[in-house]
Design a protein around this motif. Structure first.
Motif, short mmCIF file in Angstrom:
data_model
loop_
_atom_site.label_atom_id
_atom_site.label_comp_id
_atom_site.label_asym_id
_atom_site.label_seq_id
_atom_site.Cartn_x
_atom_site.Cartn_y
_atom_site.Cartn_z
N PRO A 59 63.62 43.39 51.83
CA PRO A 59 64.36 42.50 52.75
C PRO A 59 65.68 42.07 52.10
CG PRO A 59 62.54 41.33 51.71
CD PRO A 59 62.41 42.77 51.29
N GLU A 60 66.50 41.43 52.86
CA GLU A 60 67.77 40.92 52.33
C GLU A 60 67.48 39.82 51.31
OE1 GLU A 60 70.97 41.91 52.88
OE2 GLU A 60 70.00 43.59 53.91
N ILE A 61 68.30 39.80 50.28
CA ILE A 61 68.18 38.77 49.24
C ILE A 61 69.27 37.74 49.48
CG2 ILE A 61 69.63 40.00 47.59
CD1 ILE A 61 67.61 39.04 45.41
N PRO A 62 69.02 36.47 49.18
CA PRO A 62 70.07 35.47 49.36
C PRO A 62 71.33 35.83 48.57
CG PRO A 62 67.98 34.40 48.94
CD PRO A 62 67.76 35.87 48.74
N SER A 63 72.44 35.36 49.03
CA SER A 63 73.73 35.69 48.43
C SER A 63 73.76 35.40 46.93
CB SER A 63 74.83 34.87 49.12
OG SER A 63 76.05 35.07 48.46
N LYS A 64 74.44 36.29 46.21
CA LYS A 64 74.54 36.16 44.76
C LYS A 64 75.46 35.00 44.38
CE LYS A 64 75.49 38.76 40.57
NZ LYS A 64 75.71 40.07 39.98
#
Length: 172
Positions: A59-64
């Motif tokens: 899934p998408e990971i929170p913004s770096k």
């Protein structure tokens, strides 16, 4: 219920200032009734994500990049990372070895995540039976020598007792 459950209940900031500081996320892992804690930085989540992309579709990971380090923003990141881990568990029948390593889980055979973790209820009656035979069976206490009114003394008991307690004894 899945054999692995994860949550990220808290985080803490490390470092003296915002520029050189970082956040550590506390991950609680519950597997087969056993719980342990792992602490990871966001950079470790990001490295995991890059490696998982080669194996599965994570899934998408929170913004770096987080613009400000206020608690509200960090709490949103915590929730996002928790959802990220939980989604990987929910969407994959067999969890990748790299994911198990990240959570410090010892590797178990590649079983589907819905199988039990060895509960006693699922064992068959045959698998719970002893597979060996007793080597010696005593009809009475082996430490008591036969009484004098026995017409036939038990040679096995006498031999065992003499062998244990009188190893140098020579029979007549």
């Amino acid at each position: 219920m899945h054999p692995i459950e994860v949550s990220i209940p808290s985080f803490r900031s490390e470092g003296s200032n915002v520029e050189k500081g970082y956040t550590v996320f506390k991950i609680e892992v519950l597997m087969c009734g056993r719980q342990h804690t792992v602490e990871k930085r966001y950079s470790e989540f990001h490295a995991l994500h890059k490696m998982l992309k080669k194996i599965i579709k994570p899934p998408e990971i929170p913004s770096k990049h987080v613009r400000n380090w206020v608690p509200k923003v960090l709490e949103q990141r915590r929730q996002g990372l928790e959802f990220y881990l939980q989604t990987i568990i929910m969407e994959n029948e067999v969890l990748p070895k790299i994911f198990l390593d990240f959570l410090n889980i010892r590797h178990f055979p590649s079983l589907p995540k819905t199988e039990s973790c060895g509960s006693f209820e699922t064992e068959s009656e045959e698998s719970s039976k002893l597979t060996h035979q007793p080597a010696l069976l005593f009809q009475r206490d082996p430490y008591l020598l036969p009484t004098t009114n026995d017409t036939f003394s038990n040679m096995v008991i006498e031999g065992v007792i003499r062998g244990i307690f009188y190893p140098d004894f020579q029979p007549r």
